[in-house]
Write a protein that holds these residues in place. Structure first.
Motif, PDB file in Angstrom:
ATOM      1  N   LEU A  72     -71.337  92.559  20.107  1.00  0.00           N
ATOM      2  CA  LEU A  72     -71.556  93.368  19.879  1.00  0.00           C
ATOM      3  C   LEU A  72     -71.393  94.175  18.448  1.00  0.00           C
ATOM      4  O   LEU A  72     -70.463  94.927  19.460  1.00  0.00           O
ATOM      5  N   PRO A  73     -70.941  94.110  17.466  1.00  0.00           N
ATOM      6  CA  PRO A  73     -70.332  94.823  16.444  1.00  0.00           C
ATOM      7  C   PRO A  73     -71.188  96.670  16.560  1.00  0.00           C
ATOM      8  O   PRO A  73     -72.222  96.808  17.206  1.00  0.00           O
ATOM      9  N   PRO A  74     -70.387  98.197  16.248  1.00  0.00           N
ATOM     10  CA  PRO A  74     -70.526  99.258  16.461  1.00  0.00           C
ATOM     11  C   PRO A  74     -71.901  99.931  16.028  1.00  0.00           C
ATOM     12  O   PRO A  74     -72.417 100.190  16.834  1.00  0.00           O
ATOM     13  N   TYR A  75     -72.407  99.110  15.108  1.00  0.00           N
ATOM     14  CA  TYR A  75     -74.069  99.200  14.368  1.00  0.00           C
ATOM     15  C   TYR A  75     -75.099  98.765  15.027  1.00  0.00           C
ATOM     16  O   TYR A  75     -76.056  99.653  15.052  1.00  0.00           O
ATOM     17  N   ALA A  76     -74.668  98.043  15.903  1.00  0.00           N
ATOM     18  CA  ALA A  76     -75.632  97.165  16.313  1.00  0.00           C
ATOM     19  C   ALA A  76     -76.278  97.576  18.200  1.00  0.00           C
ATOM     20  O   ALA A  76     -77.143  97.383  19.003  1.00  0.00           O
ATOM     21  N   ARG A  77     -74.583  99.135  18.652  1.00  0.00           N
ATOM     22  CA  ARG A  77     -75.724  99.115  19.794  1.00  0.00           C
ATOM     23  C   ARG A  77     -75.348 100.393  20.355  1.00  0.00           C
ATOM     24  O   ARG A  77     -76.053 100.951  21.374  1.00  0.00           O
ATOM     25  N   LYS A  78     -76.236 101.077  19.281  1.00  0.00           N
ATOM     26  CA  LYS A  78     -77.693 102.734  19.539  1.00  0.00           C
ATOM     27  C   LYS A  78     -76.417 103.522  20.380  1.00  0.00           C
ATOM     28  O   LYS A  78     -76.920 104.365  20.894  1.00  0.00           O
ATOM     29  N   VAL A  79     -75.153 103.422  19.380  1.00  0.00           N
ATOM     30  CA  VAL A  79     -73.438 104.074  20.211  1.00  0.00           C
ATOM     31  C   VAL A  79     -73.664 105.403  19.470  1.00  0.00           C
ATOM     32  O   VAL A  79     -73.100 104.625  17.837  1.00  0.00           O
ATOM     33  N   GLY A  80     -73.286 106.858  18.950  1.00  0.00           N
ATOM     34  CA  GLY A  80     -72.694 108.089  17.866  1.00  0.00           C
ATOM     35  C   GLY A  80     -71.367 108.082  18.040  1.00  0.00           C
ATOM     36  O   GLY A  80     -70.972 107.864  19.363  1.00  0.00           O
ATOM     37  N   MET A  81     -70.380 108.376  17.749  1.00  0.00           N
ATOM     38  CA  MET A  81     -69.126 109.016  17.921  1.00  0.00           C
ATOM     39  C   MET A  81     -68.476 109.749  16.861  1.00  0.00           C
ATOM     40  O   MET A  81     -68.876 110.274  15.746  1.00  0.00           O
ATOM     41  N   VAL A  82     -68.553 110.677  17.834  1.00  0.00           N
ATOM     42  CA  VAL A  82     -67.809 112.080  17.444  1.00  0.00           C
ATOM     43  C   VAL A  82     -65.778 111.729  17.683  1.00  0.00           C
ATOM     44  O   VAL A  82     -65.390 111.885  18.925  1.00  0.00           O
TER      45      VAL A  82
END
Length: 362
Positions: A72-82
């Protein structure tokens, strides 16, 4: 509901001849703060990018809340990143930066407004909504980046050395704040750092990495006090390393010929008499004694030398002792030894079980 928010199942990633992630498996539960700790080039950032969907593994799976998200692409993973460099939009205000992920998701305006108010309050950014990044301090910029990572209420927040560019005092302040946010939210945090102090301060559990592998994955106190490999023993904390050959084995203890000095060590696994071993003792687990001080049975190792230097570090100091065999040991202790001065004869003493002993590589 899945037992773990994040599961890595035998993840491998290669870049040419370099294996950045080597058959890695890891499970992270709800509410857990897990640090990926290791030196540059150990593979920790590559692993974070695989979790985020910014890199595709050569083999293995990434599961979030039981769902296989490997492809899955990043936007579909329900993951935040800093990120380390914050990556704030310079032409957008604090409010616009923070709410950006929700706008990209097409969230209703009322939901954006509600979540923005929540994030600004949580991160203590109220009153700064209309400022631009160049009008903020480093700590304020970092909180904006955190707010942006949290506003969409991700299942998992990934942090890639987010405090590395802050000065020491601000970094220590932010360590406490980041930990507070995580405890309050119960969102799992995966925190990449090469700074062991950060990892020990903030995390619940540490995965120590080297050359694309996990050397040890355990609660932070266990990693610090009971390292399971020579790499962890030397990398986490400040240790004195003593190498030599075993001369005798007697139950739980052994005798080590350490450059002409015989000391007692814990009996190492997979090593016998005549084998080379490495023995690690944290500097704070050793003590200085005057040669006239009486022996202490619990401190079975006691070796003579001369105090060469004292490095003052505030409440503690590093005492550098040159031993009679020519080796220098560091003893970390409170600054309470005015009677022992540079060039005075000293004894360095410690309990054999204060350290860990490993069969030497090769």
């Amino acid at each position: 509901m899945a037992d773990f928010v994040l599961e890595l199942d035998r993840v491998t990633k290669r870049f040419g001849d370099v294996t950045a992630a080597d058959d890695l498996s890891l499970q992270v539960a709800q509410g857990e703060f897990c640090a990926l700790l290791g030196p540059s080039g150990s593979g920790k950032t590559t692993l974070l990018r695989i979790i985020a969907g910014l890199e595709l593994p050569d083999s293995g799976r990434v599961l979030i809340n039981g769902q296989d998200v490997t492809r899955l692409p990043p936007y579909a993973r329900k993951v935040g990143m800093v990120f380390q460099n914050f990556l704030l939009f310079p032409h957008k205000t604090v409010a616009e930066n923070v709410v950006f992920p929700l706008r990209m998701q097409g969230a209703p305006r009322e939901r954006q407004k509600e979540r923005l108010a929540w994030a600004l309050k949580l991160l203590r950014l109220e009153g700064l909504e209309d400022r631009y990044p160049n009008q903020l301090s480093g700590g304020q910029q970092q909180r904006v980046a955190l707010a942006r990572g949290l506003i969409a209420r991700p299942a998992l927040l990934l942090l890639d050395e987010p405090l590395a560019n802050l000065d020491r005092e601000l970094r220590k302040e932010m360590e406490v704040e980041v930990r507070r946010y995580q405890v309050e939210l119960t969102t799992p945090f995966i925190y990449v750092t090469h700074n062991q102090e950060e990892a020990l301060t903030m995390s619940d559990r540490i995965a120590v990495m080297a050359k694309g592998r996990f050397e040890q994955v355990a609660p932070k106190l266990e990693v610090y006090t009971h390292p399971t490999s020579p790499f962890v023993a030397g990398f986490v904390g400040h240790s004195n390393k003593m190498s030599g050959r075993l001369t005798a084995l007697d139950g739980s203890r052994a005798r080590l010929d350490w450059q002409g000095v015989e000391i007692a060590v814990p009996s190492p696994a997979r090593a016998g008499v005549g084998d080379r071993v490495d023995y690690f003792v944290k500097c704070e687990h050793m003590v200085l004694r005057s040669p006239n001080d009486p022996p202490e049975p619990e401190l079975a190792n006691r070796v003579p030398g001369v105090l060469r230097d004292v490095i003052f570090k505030g409440p503690n100091a590093d005492y550098l002792a040159r031993l009679d065999n020519g080796v220098e040991l560091t003893v970390t202790d409170a600054v309470t030894m005015p009677s022992i001065r540079r060039d005075d004869p000293v004894h360095v003493a410690w309990a054999p079980e204060a350290g860990q002993c490993f069969a030497a590589a090769g």
